[in-house]
Motif scaffolding. Sequence first.
Motif, PDB file in Angstrom:
ATOM      1  N   THR A   1     -30.327 -26.420  43.867  1.00  0.00           N
ATOM      2  CA  THR A   1     -31.379 -26.688  42.871  1.00  0.00           C
ATOM      3  C   THR A   1     -32.756 -26.657  43.526  1.00  0.00           C
ATOM      4  O   THR A   1     -33.708 -26.061  42.987  1.00  0.00           O
ATOM      5  N   VAL A   2     -32.894 -27.314  44.667  1.00  0.00           N
ATOM      6  CA  VAL A   2     -34.187 -27.328  45.380  1.00  0.00           C
ATOM      7  C   VAL A   2     -34.604 -25.915  45.767  1.00  0.00           C
ATOM      8  O   VAL A   2     -35.773 -25.523  45.605  1.00  0.00           O
ATOM      9  N   LYS A   3     -33.650 -25.121  46.266  1.00  0.00           N
ATOM     10  CA  LYS A   3     -33.956 -23.759  46.678  1.00  0.00           C
ATOM     11  C   LYS A   3     -34.436 -22.920  45.496  1.00  0.00           C
ATOM     12  O   LYS A   3     -35.434 -22.192  45.579  1.00  0.00           O
ATOM     13  N   ARG A   4     -33.692 -23.042  44.370  1.00  0.00           N
ATOM     14  CA  ARG A   4     -34.045 -22.260  43.174  1.00  0.00           C
ATOM     15  C   ARG A   4     -35.421 -22.673  42.637  1.00  0.00           C
ATOM     16  O   ARG A   4     -36.251 -21.823  42.326  1.00  0.00           O
ATOM     17  N   LEU A   5     -35.654 -23.965  42.558  1.00  0.00           N
ATOM     18  CA  LEU A   5     -36.926 -24.439  42.022  1.00  0.00           C
ATOM     19  C   LEU A   5     -38.088 -24.119  42.967  1.00  0.00           C
ATOM     20  O   LEU A   5     -39.211 -23.855  42.518  1.00  0.00           O
ATOM     21  N   THR A   6     -37.789 -24.154  44.279  1.00  0.00           N
ATOM     22  CA  THR A   6     -38.838 -23.787  45.255  1.00  0.00           C
ATOM     23  C   THR A   6     -39.264 -22.338  45.065  1.00  0.00           C
ATOM     24  O   THR A   6     -40.463 -22.011  45.082  1.00  0.00           O
ATOM     25  N   GLN A   7     -38.296 -21.456  44.883  1.00  0.00           N
ATOM     26  CA  GLN A   7     -38.616 -20.043  44.651  1.00  0.00           C
ATOM     27  C   GLN A   7     -39.420 -19.865  43.354  1.00  0.00           C
ATOM     28  O   GLN A   7     -40.370 -19.085  43.298  1.00  0.00           O
ATOM     29  N   GLU A   8     -38.993 -20.620  42.336  1.00  0.00           N
ATOM     30  CA  GLU A   8     -39.690 -20.525  41.051  1.00  0.00           C
ATOM     31  C   GLU A   8     -41.139 -21.032  41.197  1.00  0.00           C
ATOM     32  O   GLU A   8     -42.078 -20.412  40.689  1.00  0.00           O
ATOM     33  N   TYR A   9     -41.310 -22.137  41.901  1.00  0.00           N
ATOM     34  CA  TYR A   9     -42.665 -22.689  42.121  1.00  0.00           C
ATOM     35  C   TYR A   9     -43.535 -21.691  42.873  1.00  0.00           C
ATOM     36  O   TYR A   9     -44.698 -21.466  42.504  1.00  0.00           O
ATOM     37  N   ARG A  10     -42.973 -21.077  43.923  1.00  0.00           N
ATOM     38  CA  ARG A  10     -43.765 -20.115  44.701  1.00  0.00           C
ATOM     39  C   ARG A  10     -44.138 -18.887  43.874  1.00  0.00           C
ATOM     40  O   ARG A  10     -45.217 -18.308  44.064  1.00  0.00           O
ATOM     41  N   SER A  11     -43.241 -18.487  42.980  1.00  0.00           N
ATOM     42  CA  SER A  11     -43.572 -17.338  42.144  1.00  0.00           C
ATOM     43  C   SER A  11     -44.737 -17.662  41.212  1.00  0.00           C
ATOM     44  O   SER A  11     -45.559 -16.805  40.912  1.00  0.00           O
ATOM     45  N   TYR A  12     -44.809 -18.934  40.758  1.00  0.00           N
ATOM     46  CA  TYR A  12     -45.896 -19.340  39.869  1.00  0.00           C
ATOM     47  C   TYR A  12     -47.219 -19.540  40.628  1.00  0.00           C
ATOM     48  O   TYR A  12     -48.295 -19.335  40.080  1.00  0.00           O
ATOM     49  N   THR A  13     -47.134 -19.944  41.871  1.00  0.00           N
ATOM     50  CA  THR A  13     -48.352 -20.295  42.633  1.00  0.00           C
ATOM     51  C   THR A  13     -48.663 -19.309  43.750  1.00  0.00           C
ATOM     52  O   THR A  13     -49.435 -19.614  44.650  1.00  0.00           O
ATOM     53  N   ASP A  14     -48.041 -18.133  43.673  1.00  0.00           N
ATOM     54  CA  ASP A  14     -48.284 -17.133  44.708  1.00  0.00           C
ATOM     55  C   ASP A  14     -49.783 -16.826  44.811  1.00  0.00           C
ATOM     56  O   ASP A  14     -50.430 -16.523  43.823  1.00  0.00           O
ATOM     57  N   GLY A  15     -50.336 -16.916  45.999  1.00  0.00           N
ATOM     58  CA  GLY A  15     -51.754 -16.658  46.208  1.00  0.00           C
ATOM     59  C   GLY A  15     -52.631 -17.888  46.077  1.00  0.00           C
ATOM     60  O   GLY A  15     -53.815 -17.838  46.430  1.00  0.00           O
ATOM     61  N   GLN A  16     -52.065 -18.984  45.558  1.00  0.00           N
ATOM     62  CA  GLN A  16     -52.857 -20.207  45.441  1.00  0.00           C
ATOM     63  C   GLN A  16     -53.076 -20.800  46.833  1.00  0.00           C
ATOM     64  O   GLN A  16     -52.161 -20.830  47.659  1.00  0.00           O
ATOM     65  N   LEU A  17     -54.279 -21.272  47.030  1.00  0.00           N
ATOM     66  CA  LEU A  17     -54.712 -21.719  48.348  1.00  0.00           C
ATOM     67  C   LEU A  17     -53.846 -22.838  48.918  1.00  0.00           C
ATOM     68  O   LEU A  17     -53.408 -22.782  50.062  1.00  0.00           O
TER      69      LEU A  17
END
Length: 619
Positions: A430-446
């Motif tokens: 669950t942590v791995k999946r949600l981490t990937q999802e979070y990074r996809s949403y915040t890609d490029g964010q400082l």
Amino acid sequence: MKEPLCLIGSDSEEQLCVLKEAKAILEKITQPVVVVSVVGLYRTGKSYLMNRLARKQTGFALGNTIESKTKGIWMWCVPHPTISDHTLVLLDTEGLGDVDKGDEKHDTWIFCLAVLLSSTLVYNSLGVIDNMALEKLHYVSELTENIRVKAHMSRDEDESAEFMRVFPSFIWTVRDFTLILEKDNQPITADQYLESALVLRHGNSDKIERFNLPRRCLRNYFAERKCFVFPRPTSDENLRKIEDVKEEDLDPRFLKQAQEFCSYVFSNAKPKTVTGGRTLTGTVLGSLAEVYVEAIRRGRVPCLENAVKTLAQIQNGKAVEQAVQVYINQMFISLSLPMDPAELSDLHQQAERKAIEVFISTSFNDAEQKAQMDLMGQIQSEYEGLCHQNQEECIRVCKSKLTRVFAPLEEALSEGSFMRPGGYQEYRSTVKRLTQEYRSYTDGQLMNEKVLTEYLNAKEKFAKNILAADQRLTEAEQKTEVERLRMQAVEQRQKGLEKQNGLKEQMLKDQQRTYEQHLNQLMERMEREHKRAQEDNERVMQAKLNEQRVLLEQGFQDKANQMNRQIEGLKNEMRNHDDSKRSTFSKVVENVGTAAALFLPGIIPKAFGAIASFFSSWF
């Protein structure tokens, strides 16, 4: 300006004063100014010449009676017709010698102010250039009594050379000229006519001294002299309504001279400068007028050296304030936080460049670069503040995304869903999946990795509790998993550090770029000032050589020998001026480097290399 305004008038106590409305117009002119003023006896048609230069039929008051219309000094600012990004400032002065005024000192100050404020001085007279006309120009003889270039001058200094450097070029316009330009049955030019009127007489009597004085002053104080002779423009009847007379009703010879006069002024009148080749903008010109008028009001002799120091105090604080405001305005035009640090950096670079341009154009005689150091520090402070705001906004956005993405995990943790056999693997997935999802949403964010790191660190104790409760894992597997968790935390922290290091590297690049921008534009201005000062020196040198030649031709051997000493002194001064250029520029780089050490510590290791590279490009 649609029409002229009074720049210098008289207050209720009949004291000279600068009018606020005209000063406010000059305050807005940040371009270099070419200042042309006209002086002369009243009712000689000065205002008409100024209207021609403004390329207007009407403007400055002309009048059709014996009464003088212009009082004080009137100003008309128009775009320069031939030099882009320059403003032509026309100054029409009160007629000299008005019998109704009965104030000779007032006339003297009006004349002196016209000389001090202009880059080209037009003296307008009627009839011919004869002894009477020159005697009426006695104001020239009084210039050295009423104007000082330096607060203190040594005995060895050539006073006339100092005046020549800062005095305007001189144009004598002779109106209603009816003579034929001939001498010894040979045609001569108007310039030759003027120079022949300035020939000195031999002898030492008081009468001869009075004869020579105005001629010597014109020759010694004005390096460039020009003459135009105008026939009567039209009939007496038409002259009374000259503003309404059409071009075709004017004498073609007058029109030809008027066109040649305007063309000469547009092509040859230079931007107004003061000592050191410092070019004035409208903003500085208005302040300069106030400084001179205030000195006159206090009963002092206007001094150019003191005026330059006073102007520096007045202008440089304003220049920093305006430049910082330009930076802020430029930043907020396109600012949309959060934004990529590289985009914020580019925005900063563009805004800073415009701010420095404004500072360079409005600052004045910032000899030790104190004002520029202040500007550098304030812009850096503003930028660091915006970078901090950007980081905070990024954190806020990332936390908002993280809260939404990890909401299912939080719910499962609160319900204890993972506290069972096999729960740890489910937690990891669950942590791995949600981490990937979070990074996809915040890609490029400082700050996305920093926010994620803090969140995962906070969840470490939950992960360890779930791991300890999972009975499917052997003790060895649990130990392995603990080590894996530790390594995973290290890697996550490393990702956050890489982002922070990237930010630091970007900041260092910004600081280096800031240093170079400040230094580049400062050096460019100094190069322009050095070039203009060099031109002034060469102009004075040429005038002195011409005067020496004329003195020898006219049999003034002793005066020619004295002139030779002045010429040798000028040559030494010019050599010293060239030799001092490198040391002056070196001091400037050192001063800006000092500012960089205070405000931009990241560029210190590179500053000394920059000095060499800058000198290689400037010399």
